[in-house]
Every structure is written in structure tokens, then in C-alpha cells.
Design an enzyme around this catalytic site. Structure first.
Site, short mmCIF file in Angstrom:
data_model
loop_
_atom_site.label_atom_id
_atom_site.label_comp_id
_atom_site.label_asym_id
_atom_site.label_seq_id
_atom_site.Cartn_x
_atom_site.Cartn_y
_atom_site.Cartn_z
N HIS A 1 -10.50 36.20 7.29
CA HIS A 1 -11.07 35.51 6.12
C HIS A 1 -10.07 35.55 4.97
O HIS A 1 -9.83 34.55 4.30
CB HIS A 1 -12.33 36.24 5.64
CG HIS A 1 -13.56 35.97 6.43
ND1 HIS A 1 -14.01 34.71 6.73
CD2 HIS A 1 -14.48 36.82 6.98
CE1 HIS A 1 -15.13 34.79 7.43
NE2 HIS A 1 -15.44 36.07 7.60
N GLY B 1 -35.51 25.29 -14.62
CA GLY B 1 -34.29 26.00 -14.30
C GLY B 1 -34.50 26.99 -13.18
O GLY B 1 -35.64 27.32 -12.86
N PRO B 2 -33.40 27.46 -12.60
CA PRO B 2 -33.51 28.41 -11.49
C PRO B 2 -34.21 29.70 -11.93
O PRO B 2 -34.30 29.97 -13.13
CB PRO B 2 -32.05 28.71 -11.12
CG PRO B 2 -31.22 27.72 -11.84
CD PRO B 2 -32.02 27.18 -12.96
N PRO B 3 -34.70 30.48 -10.99
CA PRO B 3 -35.39 31.72 -11.33
C PRO B 3 -34.47 32.68 -12.09
O PRO B 3 -33.27 32.72 -11.84
CB PRO B 3 -35.75 32.33 -9.97
CG PRO B 3 -35.62 31.24 -8.99
CD PRO B 3 -34.67 30.25 -9.54
N GLU C 1 -12.20 40.41 9.02
CA GLU C 1 -12.14 40.31 7.56
C GLU C 1 -10.75 39.88 7.09
O GLU C 1 -10.62 39.08 6.16
CB GLU C 1 -12.54 41.64 6.90
CG GLU C 1 -13.98 42.08 7.18
CD GLU C 1 -15.02 41.02 6.81
OE1 GLU C 1 -14.76 40.21 5.90
OE2 GLU C 1 -16.08 41.01 7.45
N ASP D 1 -21.36 33.50 9.08
CA ASP D 1 -20.26 32.63 8.65
C ASP D 1 -20.48 31.21 9.17
O ASP D 1 -20.30 30.24 8.44
CB ASP D 1 -18.92 33.13 9.22
CG ASP D 1 -18.55 34.48 8.64
OD1 ASP D 1 -19.04 34.81 7.55
OD2 ASP D 1 -17.76 35.20 9.29
N THR E 1 -33.46 32.73 -15.17
CA THR E 1 -32.56 32.25 -16.21
C THR E 1 -33.14 32.44 -17.60
O THR E 1 -32.50 32.09 -18.59
CB THR E 1 -32.22 30.76 -16.01
OG1 THR E 1 -33.42 30.06 -15.71
CG2 THR E 1 -31.23 30.59 -14.88
N GLY E 2 -34.36 32.92 -17.69
CA GLY E 2 -34.91 33.26 -18.99
C GLY E 2 -35.93 32.27 -19.52
O GLY E 2 -36.12 32.18 -20.73
N LYS E 3 -36.62 31.56 -18.64
CA LYS E 3 -37.61 30.59 -19.11
C LYS E 3 -38.79 31.29 -19.77
O LYS E 3 -39.19 30.95 -20.89
CB LYS E 3 -38.10 29.73 -17.93
CG LYS E 3 -36.99 28.93 -17.29
CD LYS E 3 -37.50 28.08 -16.15
CE LYS E 3 -37.97 28.91 -14.97
NZ LYS E 3 -36.91 29.69 -14.33
P1 ADP Z 1 -37.52 33.12 -15.51
O1 ADP Z 1 -38.84 33.02 -16.17
O2 ADP Z 1 -36.60 32.01 -15.88
O3 ADP Z 1 -37.59 33.27 -14.03
P2 ADP Z 1 -37.35 35.49 -17.07
O4 ADP Z 1 -37.47 34.90 -18.41
O5 ADP Z 1 -38.57 36.11 -16.52
O6 ADP Z 1 -36.80 34.42 -16.04
O7 ADP Z 1 -36.15 36.52 -17.09
C1 ADP Z 1 -36.29 37.83 -16.58
C2 ADP Z 1 -35.50 38.81 -17.41
O8 ADP Z 1 -34.10 38.55 -17.29
C3 ADP Z 1 -35.79 38.73 -18.87
O9 ADP Z 1 -36.87 39.54 -19.21
C4 ADP Z 1 -34.49 39.21 -19.52
O10 ADP Z 1 -34.44 40.62 -19.55
C5 ADP Z 1 -33.45 38.73 -18.55
N1 ADP Z 1 -32.89 37.44 -18.96
C6 ADP Z 1 -32.99 36.28 -18.29
N2 ADP Z 1 -32.36 35.30 -18.90
C7 ADP Z 1 -31.85 35.82 -20.03
C8 ADP Z 1 -31.08 35.28 -21.11
N3 ADP Z 1 -30.72 33.99 -21.14
N4 ADP Z 1 -30.72 36.11 -22.12
C9 ADP Z 1 -31.07 37.41 -22.09
N5 ADP Z 1 -31.79 37.97 -21.11
C10 ADP Z 1 -32.18 37.20 -20.08
ZN ZN Z 2 -17.17 36.86 8.39
#
Ligand code: ADP
Ligand code: ZN
Ligand code: MG
Length: 620
Positions: free
Chosen positions: A438, A210-212, A435, A511, A214-216
């Protein structure tokens, strides 16, 4: 189930310490002894010595390499006192001494020479052995402190159940599918029999993709918190070292430790650091170290099934497309769990989790904030709550108000407000028309959201003014018309400049970049060009995360490349014409809103909505 720390027997460390202490002592003695003994005879300057010789006061001289000792002539039957001086390079000295009839000789070798020699021979190896022993003893032990030379040993941190700040699934929100999958993994670990009794094979590797932000990493920690088994955590970059072979020996070590503790979890964060496709780096002849590490990892993953030990390897990456296909084969990381950006209700849940730690005012509406933050990942939302808290504190409020959140959203979306950058009057006027351009075009286009705010207060790195468009709902698909509308909106700023001032400034560069990228993606990725048809001309799986990835093209023939270029240009040109036409048709409104914007610098909310509701659609 706490883990016994596998510390080594304390003896080597003790011996090493004693050796260190002893050799240190010897060194000190060696350094200071000569000085201690040498200070018995009073030292005099060399000039005084020469003077005394010339005056005939000296009876005997002993010339050493570092010291000259001499005795003053006897007086009244008493032997004269002895003095010492430091010699200088003086070839005349023997002549002078002979002239004055002084008895002189070379000094006998120093008394303690056997001692010094011994020191010289014995001490250096002793120190070497001591240092070596010291590091060997430090690098041992499972979870113990790691030494500088702990090269081969794995650096994995071990989490143990009952840790103070335990993270559980309750701390993660908005990624329900991923959570469901991982709950199952936790079940495997807790009651493996339930699955193996039916003959099911417990999955070996689970890859979180998943993207950075997102809570992996957070999810992995939650698994550790829930599973109640040992959890070895290490980052992929920690395997990659300066020395070839270190990474692979670390992998071996990690799995060895893990197998002893089974059932357990190994978590490898940032797997792409070692798991990059072996073919993709052939450009410089490959990276031996990483390749070896990867091979070792594959071997280990294949190996441990045989032993019957329940070790589950969890890994995380935000670049699955770069991973070596061998890693994704069944029997290795055969389960992939998508950890995607949260949707509306997910965002609300995440905001709830993070706002538990701060003081919220009564007017705060987390749902409204969630609505305004599509595309935000969990980490962005966590950051947002913190920004709002900081703003509230700066405004000397007791609790966070809704307006703090609104300002925080803008900060994150548009960068920090920069009051210090002052535009001159002409620039300000240009930015205002830009602006409003836009906003006018955007208000007619579907799919690009509602225009919520126009501002000519400079923000962020480059934006001199900005138009804030916020979606009214989450969108996962866009149709061609909507994309064309977005491009036209992006070109609206520049088109307004063209119409009003008849010239173009550098302000529209960003833009144009975005408009062109979007048009190119329409042609090469989404297959929206009639000429080129539904083919994917870009390479890899970048389409997986819509957005910022670069757009490397597949190898295409020269003709196709030309066709792509002309199609992209066609799309942008059409959008440009559309924007120009809309602005010409609404020229009066453009003037009116721009004039007002110049006065107030910001137009937003209801006022803006009512102004923009007067925009006339194109009458074709
Ligand atoms: P990743 O490893 O996907 O890049 P992280 O797990 O390190 O992301 O997430 C960084 C911080 O963002 C976490 O410590 C938490 O505080 C917050 N966070 C990210 N995703 C979630 C989520 N789904 N629910 C709650 N907090 C989240
Ligand atoms: Zn512009
Ligand atoms: Mg991470």
C-alpha cells in the site's frame, strides 16, 4: 422573559389523592379485619377436633365453609370452652357427629357480611376513578412533569432564558455560513418590526441539514440561548408512537402552546423520523401514523402565519433526501442551512473550544492536529480531545501532550490498538508485505495524501496492520487520475501478496470492497466513464455527502447494467495492473522496507519519508 408554568388548579390532584388514600385504607381493612376478629377463638388442628369428637368431649358443632367452631361439653356446671378449626373435605364428618350424638348445624352467615358486600361493590369503582383522576391531573400543565398516560400532550421541553448552562454561538465553530444565517433568524425574533416594516415576510421554517455530529443540535440550542425567546425542543422520534393519532395530536398541542408564547422557536430534531417522503414507504402500504403526523405538521405550519404570531420552526436532519417534498415547499421549510464538516481553520477553532475544558501542555499544536484530521466532524473532534485527555491521564501526565493527540487521532482513524491479538510469524510477514505494498503504491499516487505511518500492530475490528495516509491539505474535488490512484493504492496490498507469495489471503477483502465501490462511483455517479458518458446512474442525492451512502442504481436497461459492470471491472483491472507494475519495478525496496517493518513493527515520520522517497516511478 421567564415563562409562567401553566399548571392546572390543584383541586383535581387533591381529590385524587384523598380518594386513593381512602380506598387504600378500605382495602387494608377488608384484608385484615376477618383475621383480627377470627383470632378470638383458639384454633386447633383438625385431627385434634376429630379426636375430641371420637372421645365424646364435644357437645356442639357449627360447620362453616371456612371454619368449624365447636364447644367442649360442660363440666362442673361450667360451659365448655369454644375452639375453632379449619375444615377439610370430609364426607364422613356428619356421620361421625351423629354417631357420637353431637348437636351440629351449619354456621350462620358471617356477622359483617353487609359490610363485606358493601366493600365489594363500592371499592373497585372507587379505585378505578381514583387512578383515572390521578393520571388526568398529572398529564396537565405545560412544562410540568409528564405522566404515563400523557398521550396526546406534547413532550416538548421548554428552554428559558437564563438557564445555567447556556449555549451561545461562541460555543459553535467551523460552520460560519450556518451561523450567519441563524444570526439573522435571531434578529427576526428580537426585532421583527425592522423586517415587517419594509414588508418582508419572516421565514417560517429553517431546516438545518448536514452529516451527523456537525453540530446541528448544538446550533439550535445556541439560537435558543441567543434569541431570548421561549424555545420548544422536541425530537421527531417522540412524535412517532404506538397509537395512531397520537403523533398528530402532539403536533397540534405543541403548536398551540407555542402560539401562546409567541414570539418563540419550535425546534424539531431528527425531522426525518416524521418527515419521510410519503411515497417512499408505500411498500408496505404506508405508515398511517407517520403520515398523519406529517400532515398535521404541514397544516400547522400553514396555519400560524394567519394569526400573525412570530413562531419560527427550526428543524434538523442528516437525511434531507428522504424528506417529503411538501415539507420543503416555500412557506414551510423554505430555508435550508447546510451544516457541513468543518474545514482546516474550522477544525482548529472547534479544537480550541473543546480544549478549554482540559489542561493542555505547552507543546500542543492545535493547528497541526487540525491538519491531520480532515473529514472529522465537530463531534469527532470533541471526542478526540477527550481521548487525548484520557490517554494523558493513563500515562500519568499532568497535562495533555502532543503525542497524546497523535495517538488519539490514530485511535479514532484506525480503531483501538490491540496488543492482545498475536499474529504468527507467517501472518506477520504477509501483513508486512501487504502494508508496504500500500505504502509504495500510495507514495507515487497524487491525491491520496502522504504516507505517514506503516504498522503491523493489529488495530480495530479487522485490520491486522495498517497504512496511515494523511492529506497535506483539505480536498474538495478529486480528478479522475487521483481516484484511479486511490484505487491502485487500495490494491497495492493485495498486489504485494501476489508478487511475493504468489498466493492471496483473505486479508484484502476490505481493500477490494473499497476499491470496487470507488470504481463504481466513478462510473455511476461522477460520470467518468467514456463508454457510459456523463450520466448519473445512481439514484437520489447520495452524492451530496461523498462517502458511505449505499449506491442504489437507477432503473437501467440490461445492456447498460452490463456496460456499468464491465467499466467498473475495467477500472479496477487497470489499477491492479498499475499496482503490480509499480511493485515489480520496486521489488528490492519492497523487500527492504518489509524486512525492516518486521523488525520494528512500526515505521513512521522522517524515516518513512526517506525510505519512500527512493520509490521509482514507472518507466513506461
Ligand atoms: P448533530 O446534531 O449535528 O448530529 P450535535 O450538535 O449533537 O451534532 O453535536 C454533538 C457534539 O459535538 C456537540 O455537543 C459538541 O460538543 C460537538 N460539536 C459538534 N459540532 C460542533 C461545532 N461546530 N463546534 C463545536 N462543537 C461541536
Ligand atoms: Zn490492505
Ligand atoms: Mg443532533
Amino acid at each position: 422573559m421567564p415563562i409562567k408554568e401553566q399548571s392546572r388548579p390543584p383541586r383535581p390532584r387533591l381529590i385524587a389523592n384523598i380518594l386513593l388514600a381512602v380506598s387504600g385504607l378500605f382495602l387494608l381493612v377488608n384484608l385484615f379485619l376477618p383475621n383480627l376478629f377470627g383470632s378470638q377463638t383458639p384454633g386447633v388442628p383438625y385431627s385434634l377436633f376429630i379426636h375430641q369428637v371420637q372421645e365424646g368431649e364435644v357437645s356442639r358443632v357449627s360447620v362453616g365453609q371456612n371454619e368449624i367452631r365447636y364447644q367442649i361439653k360442660a363440666e362442673n356446671g361450667q360451659p365448655g370452652p369454644i375452639f375453632a378449626t379449619t375444615p377439610i373435605f370430609d364426607l364422613e364428618l356428619p356421620k361421625l357427629l351423629e354417631e357420637k350424638g353431637v348437636e351440629f348445624a351449619a354456621a350462620p352467615p358471617p356477622k359483617n357480611s353487609w359490610f363485606t358486600t358493601l366493600l365489594g361493590w363500592v371499592i373497585p369503582p372507587l379505585i378505578f376513578v381514583a387512578i383515572w383522576q390521578f393520571f388526568i391531573s398529572r398529564s396537565g400543565g405545560g412544562g410540568g412533569p409528564q405522566g404515563v398516560l400523557s398521550i396526546g400532550k406534547s413532550k416538548a421541553k421548554v428552554y428559558v432564558e437564563g438557564e445555567s448552562a447556556k449555549i451561545t454561538f461562541k460555543d459553535v465553530a467551523g460552520v460560519e455560513e450556518a451561523k450567519t444565517e441563524l444570526v439573522e433568524i435571531v434578529d427576526f425574533l428580537k426585532t421583527p418590526a425592522r423586517f415587517t416594516d419594509i414588508g418582508a415576510r419572516i421565514p417560517k421554517g429553517v431546516l438545518l441539514v448536514g452529516p451527523p455530529g456537525t453540530g446541528k443540535t448544538l446550533l439550535a440550542k445556541a439560537v435558543a440561548g441567543e434569541a431570548g425567546v421561549p424555545f420548544f425542543s422536541i425530537s421527531g422520534s417522540e412524535f412517532v408512537e404506538l397509537f395512531v393519532g397520537v403523533g398528530s395530536s402532539r403536533v397540534r398541542d405543541l403548536f398551540e402552546q407555542a402560539k401562546k408564547q409567541a414570539p418563540c422557536i419550535i425546534f424539531i430534531d431528527e425531522l426525518d423520523a416524521i418527515g419521510k417522503s410519503r411515497s417512499s414507504n408505500g411498500f408496505y402500504g404506508g405508515n398511517d401514523e407517520r403520515e398523519q403526523t406529517l400532515n398535521q405538521l404541514l397544516t400547522e405550519m400553514d396555519g400560524f402565519a394567519a394569526g400573525g404570531a412570530t413562531v419560527i420552526v427550526l428543524a434538523a436532519t442528516n437525511r434531507p433526501e428522504t424528506l417529503d417534498p411538501a415539507l420543503l415547499r416555500p412557506g414551510r421549510f423554505d430555508r435550508q442551512v447546510l451544516v457541513d464538516r468543518p474545514d482546516l481553520s474550522g477544525r482548529e477553532e472547534i479544537l480550541k473550544i473543546h480544549s478549554q475544558k482540559v489542561k493542555l501542555g505547552t507543546d500542543v499544536d492545535l493547528k497541526a492536529i487540525a491538519t491531520r484530521t480532515p473529514g472529522f466532524a465537530g463531534a469527532d473532534l470533541a471526542n478526540l480531545v477527550n481521548e487525548a485527555a484520557l490517554l494523558a491521564a493513563r500515562n500519568r501526565r499532568e497535562t495533555i501532550a502532543q503525542e497524546d493527540f497523535a495517538e488519539a487521532v490514530e485511535r479514532v482513524v484506525a480503531g483501538l490498538e490491540k496488543k492482545s491479538r498475536v499474529l504468527n510469524e507467517v501472518e506477520k510477514k504477509i501483513v508486512a508485505y501487504h502494508e508496504v505494498g500500500h505504502a509504495l503504491v500510495g507514495s507515487l499516487m497524487s491525491g491520496s495524501g502522504r504516507v505517514e505511518k506503516i504498522s503491523i500492530i493489529p488495530r480495530g475490528m479487522a485490520a491486522l496492520g495498517y497504512t496511515l495516509q494523511l492529506p497535506t491539505e483539505d480536498r474538495f474535488l478529486m480528478n479522475e487520475t487521483e481516484l484511479r490512484g486511490q484505487i491502485a493504492t487500495l490494491l497495492g496490498g493485495r498486489s504485494a501478496e501476489e508478487i511475493v507469495f504468489g498466493s492471496i489471503t483473505t486479508g484484502a477483502a476490505n481493500d477490494l470492497q473499497r476499491a470496487t465501490d470507488l470504481a463504481e462511483r466513478m462510473v455511476t455517479t461522477y460520470g467518468m466513464s467514456k463508454v457510459l458518458g456523463p450520466l448519473a446512474y445512481q439514484q437520489g442525492q447520495q452524492a451530496m455527502f461523498l462517502g458511505n451512502a449505499p449506491n442504489p442504481r437507477r432503473n437501467v436497461s440490461e445492456d447498460t447494467a452490463k456496460a456499468i459492470d464491465s467499466e467498473v471491472k475495467e477500472i479496477v483491472d487497470v489499477a491492479h495492473e498499475q499496482a503490480l507494475a509499480i511493485l515489480r519495478q520496486n521489488r528490492d525496496l519492497l523487500e527492504a522496507i518489509a524486512t525492516q517493518l518486521l523488525e520494528t513493527e512500526v515505521i513512521e515520520g522522517e524515516k518513512l519519508h526517506s525510505l519512500l522517497s527512493q520509490v521509482q516511478a514507472l518507466t513506461v
